[in-house]
Design a protein around this motif. Structure first.
Motif, mmCIF file in Angstrom:
data_model
loop_
_atom_site.group_PDB
_atom_site.id
_atom_site.type_symbol
_atom_site.label_atom_id
_atom_site.label_comp_id
_atom_site.label_asym_id
_atom_site.label_seq_id
_atom_site.Cartn_x
_atom_site.Cartn_y
_atom_site.Cartn_z
ATOM 1 N N ASN A 75 -2.212 -3.786 -10.683
ATOM 2 C CA ASN A 75 -2.437 -2.221 -10.194
ATOM 3 C C ASN A 75 -0.327 -1.669 -9.305
ATOM 4 O O ASN A 75 -0.646 -0.816 -8.743
ATOM 5 C CB ASN A 75 -3.524 -1.502 -9.825
ATOM 6 C CG ASN A 75 -3.152 0.482 -9.628
ATOM 7 O OD1 ASN A 75 -2.603 0.070 -11.141
ATOM 8 N ND2 ASN A 75 -4.283 0.495 -8.873
ATOM 9 N N LEU A 76 0.306 -2.555 -9.671
ATOM 10 C CA LEU A 76 1.391 -2.149 -9.221
ATOM 11 C C LEU A 76 2.333 -1.451 -9.866
ATOM 12 O O LEU A 76 2.818 -2.170 -11.055
ATOM 13 C CB LEU A 76 2.546 -4.181 -8.898
ATOM 14 C CG LEU A 76 3.511 -3.426 -8.343
ATOM 15 C CD1 LEU A 76 3.524 -3.249 -6.820
ATOM 16 C CD2 LEU A 76 3.909 -5.431 -7.915
ATOM 17 N N TYR A 77 2.480 -0.506 -9.073
ATOM 18 C CA TYR A 77 3.715 0.355 -10.083
ATOM 19 C C TYR A 77 4.690 1.016 -8.991
ATOM 20 O O TYR A 77 4.593 0.532 -7.673
ATOM 21 C CB TYR A 77 2.756 1.614 -10.456
ATOM 22 C CG TYR A 77 2.630 2.725 -9.094
ATOM 23 C CD1 TYR A 77 3.088 3.651 -9.074
ATOM 24 C CD2 TYR A 77 1.031 2.933 -8.682
ATOM 25 C CE1 TYR A 77 3.025 4.652 -8.216
ATOM 26 C CE2 TYR A 77 0.678 3.639 -7.909
ATOM 27 C CZ TYR A 77 1.770 4.921 -7.548
ATOM 28 O OH TYR A 77 1.387 5.831 -6.942
ATOM 29 N N VAL A 78 5.538 1.273 -9.438
ATOM 30 C CA VAL A 78 6.606 2.595 -7.975
ATOM 31 C C VAL A 78 6.886 3.509 -9.056
ATOM 32 O O VAL A 78 6.427 4.199 -9.825
ATOM 33 C CB VAL A 78 8.317 1.951 -9.078
ATOM 34 C CG1 VAL A 78 8.180 0.269 -8.087
ATOM 35 C CG2 VAL A 78 8.541 2.129 -9.828
ATOM 36 N N ARG A 79 7.230 4.811 -7.761
ATOM 37 C CA ARG A 79 7.824 6.122 -7.685
ATOM 38 C C ARG A 79 8.959 6.002 -8.189
ATOM 39 O O ARG A 79 9.527 5.641 -6.996
ATOM 40 C CB ARG A 79 6.921 7.322 -7.001
ATOM 41 C CG ARG A 79 7.498 8.433 -7.312
ATOM 42 C CD ARG A 79 6.482 9.018 -6.709
ATOM 43 N NE ARG A 79 5.287 9.551 -7.865
ATOM 44 C CZ ARG A 79 4.294 10.112 -6.718
ATOM 45 N NH1 ARG A 79 4.825 11.636 -6.932
ATOM 46 N NH2 ARG A 79 3.646 10.455 -8.162
ATOM 47 N N VAL A 80 9.989 6.461 -8.645
ATOM 48 C CA VAL A 80 11.393 6.131 -9.015
ATOM 49 C C VAL A 80 11.711 7.576 -8.737
ATOM 50 O O VAL A 80 11.486 8.473 -9.522
ATOM 51 C CB VAL A 80 12.334 5.990 -10.506
ATOM 52 C CG1 VAL A 80 13.304 5.943 -10.433
ATOM 53 C CG2 VAL A 80 11.250 4.267 -10.702
ATOM 54 N N PHE A 81 12.878 8.023 -7.868
ATOM 55 C CA PHE A 81 12.740 9.269 -7.354
ATOM 56 C C PHE A 81 14.599 9.495 -7.675
ATOM 57 O O PHE A 81 15.517 8.486 -7.479
ATOM 58 C CB PHE A 81 13.101 9.590 -5.445
ATOM 59 C CG PHE A 81 11.651 9.309 -4.839
ATOM 60 C CD1 PHE A 81 10.873 11.221 -5.097
ATOM 61 C CD2 PHE A 81 11.106 8.361 -5.133
ATOM 62 C CE1 PHE A 81 9.826 10.696 -4.014
ATOM 63 C CE2 PHE A 81 9.798 8.609 -4.542
ATOM 64 C CZ PHE A 81 8.760 9.601 -4.575
ATOM 65 N N PHE A 107 -2.191 4.734 2.811
ATOM 66 C CA PHE A 107 -1.197 5.275 2.224
ATOM 67 C C PHE A 107 -0.345 4.511 1.219
ATOM 68 O O PHE A 107 -0.587 3.620 0.387
ATOM 69 C CB PHE A 107 0.598 5.462 3.379
ATOM 70 C CG PHE A 107 0.046 6.463 4.536
ATOM 71 C CD1 PHE A 107 -0.310 7.377 4.136
ATOM 72 C CD2 PHE A 107 0.332 5.619 5.791
ATOM 73 C CE1 PHE A 107 -0.926 8.633 5.268
ATOM 74 C CE2 PHE A 107 0.275 6.557 7.377
ATOM 75 C CZ PHE A 107 -0.619 7.849 6.974
ATOM 76 N N SER A 108 0.411 5.529 0.321
ATOM 77 C CA SER A 108 0.863 4.788 -0.738
ATOM 78 C C SER A 108 2.324 5.430 -0.861
ATOM 79 O O SER A 108 2.635 5.825 -0.560
ATOM 80 C CB SER A 108 0.317 5.474 -1.886
ATOM 81 O OG SER A 108 -0.465 6.578 -2.311
ATOM 82 N N SER A 109 3.024 5.287 -2.450
ATOM 83 C CA SER A 109 3.849 5.772 -2.361
ATOM 84 C C SER A 109 4.299 7.543 -2.890
ATOM 85 O O SER A 109 4.805 8.334 -3.173
ATOM 86 C CB SER A 109 4.474 5.260 -4.499
ATOM 87 O OG SER A 109 5.313 4.626 -3.899
ATOM 88 N N SER A 110 2.571 7.339 -3.269
ATOM 89 C CA SER A 110 2.762 9.464 -3.892
ATOM 90 C C SER A 110 1.694 9.958 -2.843
ATOM 91 O O SER A 110 1.603 10.716 -2.735
ATOM 92 C CB SER A 110 1.460 9.642 -4.939
ATOM 93 O OG SER A 110 0.675 8.488 -5.190
ATOM 94 N N SER A 111 1.584 9.095 -1.255
ATOM 95 C CA SER A 111 1.072 9.890 -0.536
ATOM 96 C C SER A 111 2.214 11.227 0.237
ATOM 97 O O SER A 111 3.053 10.409 0.101
ATOM 98 C CB SER A 111 1.264 9.159 0.619
ATOM 99 O OG SER A 111 0.194 8.658 0.333
ATOM 100 N N PRO A 112 1.635 12.614 -0.001
ATOM 101 C CA PRO A 112 2.777 13.754 0.910
ATOM 102 C C PRO A 112 4.240 13.286 1.847
ATOM 103 O O PRO A 112 5.125 13.433 0.956
ATOM 104 C CB PRO A 112 1.801 14.850 1.093
ATOM 105 C CG PRO A 112 0.972 14.494 0.622
ATOM 106 C CD PRO A 112 0.409 13.038 0.418
ATOM 107 N N PRO A 113 3.879 12.379 2.873
ATOM 108 C CA PRO A 113 4.301 12.323 3.913
ATOM 109 C C PRO A 113 6.101 11.331 3.570
ATOM 110 O O PRO A 113 6.823 11.601 3.230
ATOM 111 C CB PRO A 113 4.107 11.575 4.504
ATOM 112 C CG PRO A 113 2.376 12.316 4.631
ATOM 113 C CD PRO A 113 2.075 12.128 3.125
#
Length: 343
Positions: A75-81, A107-113
Motif C-alpha cells: 500500500n505504498l503510494y505517492v501524492r504528486v503536486f 499523518f500521511s501524504s493526504s493529511s490536510p497540513p
C-alpha cells in the motif's frame, strides 16, 4: 531525566495567532489520544481526527494533485503536486521527493497540513513535489520507512515512470532531484540519501542535487540541554520523543541505535556522493541540540551543509500558515534548490 530547577523562571513561548494555536492543539491532541503506553496506536480514531484531503486534478491555489500507487503489496503510494503555471510548459523543472513528519507513526501524504505544505512548496519553488505515503510504525518498524523511501526513488528511476509523466504533463528533471522532509521525515531524508549515495552507479535517471531537513528527528540516550530546557514544548517532548523511538526502533533497541543516533556513523565515514544539505532548526524546538549536532557532524566531514535557524520557531512551525518564519523558510528552500541545480 534532568529535572529543571524550581528556581528557573517559566518558559515564555512565542506568541501565535489563535488559528495557529488551535491547529497546534489539534495536532498535539491527535498524538496524545491515539498513543498507548505499550507503544501501540489506536488507528480507529484517525478518521475522526485526521480528515484526509482528496487529490484534485484541477488547480487549487495554483497546484494540481494526483495519487499514484508505487507498490500495491504494501500500500505504498505517492501524492504528486504539480504547479499549473502555463509558463513552465516545455522546460525542465526540479523534482522534490517529500517525507512527512509525525514521529514515524502519524499523518500521511493526504493529511490536510501536509497536503497544504506540499502544495505551497510546489507553487512557490515551482517544482513537482512527490510526497511519500510511507508505512507507519509501530505496525511497520525500522527500516520500513527507509525501504519505502528508496523504493520510491527506484520507481522514479525505472521504466514505470510514465505514469507520473502522464499525470504531470511536465518535463521532469530527475537529474536535479531533491529530498526534503520534516521531523521524522527529515530523519528519513538522511537515511535515504545515504542509501542512494552508496550506490550511485545503479541509478539511471535519478541524481540527488540536495537534501532539505526541516527540524529533523534525531536522538540518543543522552538528554541534551534543549531536551531538558524545552521539555514542556508543544508537539514534541522527551516523553513523546521516547515513545516515537520505542514505536519505530527494533525490539530491544535503545535510542543509541543508528537510526536515531546517526552521529557515530557519520563520524565513521559518510559517502562521497552524499548531497549538499540544508538543515533548518528552531530556537523553541527541544530537538534543537540534536539538529545542531547533525549539522556539525556533516561539516566536520567536509560535507556541503547550510544551517538556517529561526530563534522563535517551535517544532513543526512550517505547518502553521501564519507563522512569521514561513515566508522566509520558503525563500530559503527556493534559494537552495536554485543554487544546487545543475542547468
Amino acid at each position: 531525566m534532568g529535572n529543571k530547577s524550581s528556581s528557573q523562571p517559566p518558559m515564555k513561548w512565542p506568541q501565535m495567532p489563535w488559528t495557529d494555536r488551535l491547529l497546534l492543539s489539534l495536532v498535539t491532541r491527535l498524538r496524545d489520544v491515539t498513543c498507548h503506553h505499550n507503544g501501540t496506536v489506536n488507528r480507529r480514531l484517525f478518521p475522526f481526527l485526521d480528515h484526509c484531503t482528496a487529490a484534485n486534478p484541477n488547480p487549487v491555489e495554483g497546484v494540481c494533485t494526483s495519487d499514484i500507487t508505487i507498490d500495491s503489496s504494501c500500500n505504498l503510494y505517492v501524492r504528486v503536486f504539480m504547479p499549473s503555471d502555463p509558463s513552465i510548459q516545455g522546460r525542465p523543472i526540479p523534482v522534490i521527493v517529500y517525507f512527512h513528519g509525525g514521529g514515524f507513526s502519524f499523518f500521511s501524504s493526504s493529511s490536510p497540513p501536509y497536503d497544504a505544505l506540499c502544495r505551497r512548496i510546489s507553487r512557490e519553488i515551482c517544482a513537482v513535489v512527490v510526497s511519500v505515503d510511507y508505512r507507519l510504525a509501530p505496525e511497520h518498524k525500522y527500516p520500513a520507512a527507509y525501504d519505502d523511501g528508496i523504493n520510491v526513488l527506484r520507481f522514479l528511476d525505472s521504466d514505470r515512470l510514465g505514469s507520473i509523466e502522464t499525470v504531470t504533463d511536465l518535463q521532469l528533471d530527475f537529474g536535479n532531484c531533491f529530498l526534503a522532509g520534516d521531523s521524522a521525515g527529515g530523519n528519513i531524508v538522511h537515511h535515504v540519501a545515504r542509501r542512494w549515495a552508496a550506490s550511485t552507479r545503479d541509478w539511471k535517471k535519478v541524481q540527488l542535487a540536495g537534501a532539505i531537513l526541516l527540524q529533523p528527528f534525531f536522538g540518543g540516550e543522552e538528554r541534551t540541554e534543549s531536551d531538558i530546557r524545552l521539555d514542556g514544548a508543544p508537539i514534541i517532548s522527551m516523553e513523546r520523543a521516547d515513545w516515537a523511538w520505542k514505536s519505530f526502533l527494533p525490539e530491544g533497541a535503545n535510542r543509541n541505535h543508528e537510526a536515531a543516533h546517526v552521529f557515530d556513523s557519520i563520524k565513521a565515514g559518510i559517502e562521497e556522493a552524499f548531497p549538499p544539505a540544508l538543515v533548518v532548526v528552531g530556537g523553541f524546538d527541544p530537538l534543537h541540540d540534536w539538529q545542531l549536532r547533525y549539522y556539525e557532524a556533516l561539516k566536520e566531514k567536509g560535507k556541503e551543509v547550510r544551517l538556517v535557524e529561526y530563534p522563535d520557531a517551535i517544532h513543526a512551525f512550517y505547518l502553521f500558515p501564519k507563522h512569521n518564519d514561513n515566508t522566509k523558510l520558503m525563500e530559503e528552500m527556493k534559494g537552495f534548490v536554485q543554487a544546487n541545480r545543475s542547468i
